[in-house]
Write a protein that holds these residues in place. Sequence first.
Motif, mmCIF file in Angstrom:
data_model
loop_
_atom_site.group_PDB
_atom_site.id
_atom_site.type_symbol
_atom_site.label_atom_id
_atom_site.label_comp_id
_atom_site.label_asym_id
_atom_site.label_seq_id
_atom_site.Cartn_x
_atom_site.Cartn_y
_atom_site.Cartn_z
ATOM 1 N N THR A 183 -67.964 39.981 49.570
ATOM 2 C CA THR A 183 -67.651 40.525 48.256
ATOM 3 C C THR A 183 -68.256 39.628 47.173
ATOM 4 O O THR A 183 -68.242 38.399 47.304
ATOM 5 C CB THR A 183 -66.124 40.600 48.055
ATOM 6 N N LYS A 184 -68.771 40.225 46.131
ATOM 7 C CA LYS A 184 -69.395 39.459 45.063
ATOM 8 C C LYS A 184 -68.403 38.454 44.473
ATOM 9 O O LYS A 184 -67.285 38.798 44.110
ATOM 10 C CB LYS A 184 -69.884 40.408 43.960
ATOM 11 N N GLY A 185 -68.830 37.211 44.404
ATOM 12 C CA GLY A 185 -67.987 36.146 43.867
ATOM 13 C C GLY A 185 -67.105 35.480 44.906
ATOM 14 O O GLY A 185 -66.523 34.425 44.641
ATOM 15 N N ALA A 186 -66.997 36.070 46.091
ATOM 16 C CA ALA A 186 -66.168 35.491 47.157
ATOM 17 C C ALA A 186 -66.955 34.436 47.927
ATOM 18 O O ALA A 186 -68.183 34.435 47.925
ATOM 19 C CB ALA A 186 -65.701 36.581 48.110
ATOM 20 N N ARG A 187 -66.232 33.548 48.578
ATOM 21 C CA ARG A 187 -66.869 32.491 49.360
ATOM 22 C C ARG A 187 -66.625 32.669 50.854
ATOM 23 O O ARG A 187 -67.076 31.863 51.660
ATOM 24 C CB ARG A 187 -66.338 31.127 48.909
ATOM 25 N N THR A 188 -65.902 33.718 51.202
ATOM 26 C CA THR A 188 -65.595 33.992 52.603
ATOM 27 C C THR A 188 -65.779 35.479 52.902
ATOM 28 O O THR A 188 -65.919 36.291 51.990
ATOM 29 C CB THR A 188 -64.141 33.605 52.939
ATOM 30 N N ILE A 189 -65.762 35.798 54.178
ATOM 31 C CA ILE A 189 -65.820 37.198 54.602
ATOM 32 C C ILE A 189 -64.605 37.481 55.490
ATOM 33 O O ILE A 189 -64.096 36.588 56.173
ATOM 34 C CB ILE A 189 -67.105 37.528 55.380
ATOM 35 N N ASN A 190 -64.133 38.743 55.465
ATOM 36 C CA ASN A 190 -63.032 39.120 56.344
ATOM 37 C C ASN A 190 -63.592 39.740 57.626
ATOM 38 O O ASN A 190 -64.816 39.809 57.811
ATOM 39 C CB ASN A 190 -62.069 40.075 55.637
ATOM 40 N N PHE A 191 -62.715 40.182 58.488
ATOM 41 C CA PHE A 191 -63.160 40.695 59.780
ATOM 42 C C PHE A 191 -64.023 41.946 59.646
ATOM 43 O O PHE A 191 -64.985 42.128 60.392
ATOM 44 C CB PHE A 191 -61.950 40.993 60.671
ATOM 45 N N VAL A 192 -63.686 42.800 58.714
ATOM 46 C CA VAL A 192 -64.470 44.026 58.499
ATOM 47 C C VAL A 192 -65.886 43.671 58.053
ATOM 48 O O VAL A 192 -66.877 44.230 58.549
ATOM 49 C CB VAL A 192 -63.798 44.928 57.444
ATOM 50 N N GLU A 193 -65.988 42.735 57.123
ATOM 51 C CA GLU A 193 -67.303 42.300 56.652
ATOM 52 C C GLU A 193 -68.063 41.582 57.762
ATOM 53 O O GLU A 193 -69.293 41.664 57.840
ATOM 54 C CB GLU A 193 -67.133 41.386 55.432
ATOM 55 N N PHE A 194 -67.332 40.897 58.613
ATOM 56 C CA PHE A 194 -67.952 40.237 59.763
ATOM 57 C C PHE A 194 -68.595 41.261 60.687
ATOM 58 O O PHE A 194 -69.721 41.086 61.167
ATOM 59 C CB PHE A 194 -66.907 39.431 60.527
ATOM 60 N N GLN A 195 -67.882 42.361 60.942
ATOM 61 C CA GLN A 195 -68.430 43.422 61.779
ATOM 62 C C GLN A 195 -69.694 44.012 61.159
ATOM 63 O O GLN A 195 -70.660 44.320 61.854
ATOM 64 C CB GLN A 195 -67.386 44.519 61.987
ATOM 65 N N GLN A 196 -69.690 44.145 59.834
ATOM 66 C CA GLN A 196 -70.867 44.649 59.151
ATOM 67 C C GLN A 196 -72.031 43.678 59.289
ATOM 68 O O GLN A 196 -73.187 44.081 59.445
ATOM 69 C CB GLN A 196 -70.542 44.885 57.666
ATOM 70 N N SER A 197 -71.720 42.379 59.261
ATOM 71 C CA SER A 197 -72.777 41.371 59.406
ATOM 72 C C SER A 197 -73.421 41.445 60.783
ATOM 73 O O SER A 197 -74.630 41.240 60.930
ATOM 74 C CB SER A 197 -72.212 39.968 59.164
ATOM 75 N N MET A 198 -72.614 41.742 61.798
ATOM 76 C CA MET A 198 -73.165 41.865 63.143
ATOM 77 C C MET A 198 -74.072 43.085 63.257
ATOM 78 O O MET A 198 -75.054 43.082 64.000
ATOM 79 C CB MET A 198 -72.029 41.952 64.169
ATOM 80 N N LYS A 199 -73.737 44.130 62.505
ATOM 81 C CA LYS A 199 -74.615 45.303 62.482
ATOM 82 C C LYS A 199 -75.963 44.957 61.850
ATOM 83 O O LYS A 199 -77.000 45.501 62.225
ATOM 84 C CB LYS A 199 -73.956 46.437 61.686
ATOM 85 N N GLU A 200 -75.922 44.051 60.883
ATOM 86 C CA GLU A 200 -77.156 43.632 60.216
ATOM 87 C C GLU A 200 -78.016 42.762 61.136
ATOM 88 O O GLU A 200 -79.237 42.844 61.108
ATOM 89 C CB GLU A 200 -76.820 42.842 58.948
ATOM 90 N N LEU A 201 -77.363 41.952 61.969
ATOM 91 C CA LEU A 201 -78.100 40.991 62.794
ATOM 92 C C LEU A 201 -78.495 41.521 64.167
ATOM 93 O O LEU A 201 -79.476 41.052 64.753
ATOM 94 C CB LEU A 201 -77.260 39.724 62.984
ATOM 95 N N CYS A 202 -77.738 42.488 64.689
ATOM 96 C CA CYS A 202 -77.976 42.933 66.061
ATOM 97 C C CYS A 202 -79.371 43.512 66.263
ATOM 98 O O CYS A 202 -79.983 43.324 67.323
ATOM 99 C CB CYS A 202 -76.904 43.928 66.493
ATOM 100 N N GLY A 203 -79.869 44.208 65.249
ATOM 101 C CA GLY A 203 -81.199 44.798 65.371
ATOM 102 C C GLY A 203 -82.296 43.754 65.467
ATOM 103 O O GLY A 203 -83.315 43.958 66.144
#
Length: 214
Positions: free
Chosen positions: A104-124
Amino acid sequence: MRSQWMTQPISQRPWYCWSRVADLLPEDRELSLTEQGQEHLLIQPRMSELEKAFRKFATYGDTAATGNDMTCKNFSKLCKDCGVMDGKAVTSTDVDIVFNKVKTKGARTINFVEFQQSMKELCGKRFKSKSPEEALQAVYALIEGKDPANVGVTKATTVGGVERLTDTSKYTGSHKERFDESGKGKGLAGREELTDSSGYVGAYKGSGSYDKTH
């Protein structure tokens, strides 16, 4: 009334249905609707192996962490320890970019949902020859059941290592001066410069020869 996806487990819902539900409770859960359209949470004690791993890495090195959010440092450690970041297909730069993209803009951490999205970005990038679905499952398989690797833990020294440390023939500099040719320590003479009280100038090689020549 909510869409039909809201009756499905979180793992089976489209990404746009995750945020509101995931913010309520960290465990996996389902929503059911009454005839009047009111929501009732059916809390299930199940937690996926992926989320368990996320929480372990999220709390690593921080006893005050709740496990709900993960810092960029711990995210990078997870990717490295689990093999998502291999240094070739996925680098530390890729990991940092994705972290900042999903948080999230301005945040310094990610939650589990955002983590799952990050894996979608990296898996490819990590599994280029696989389909998006297969690549995502392959990345999840790397993470599930994993624990953070402890850095700096003292390991038992092997015999070969001990031999190298105790072989005085390989010593150099001031350490070499502390032993004679046989490897026996010289004691105090090898550790300190002893004062010459003979009266001769230091480094003079004719000490004791005067009486012999006169």
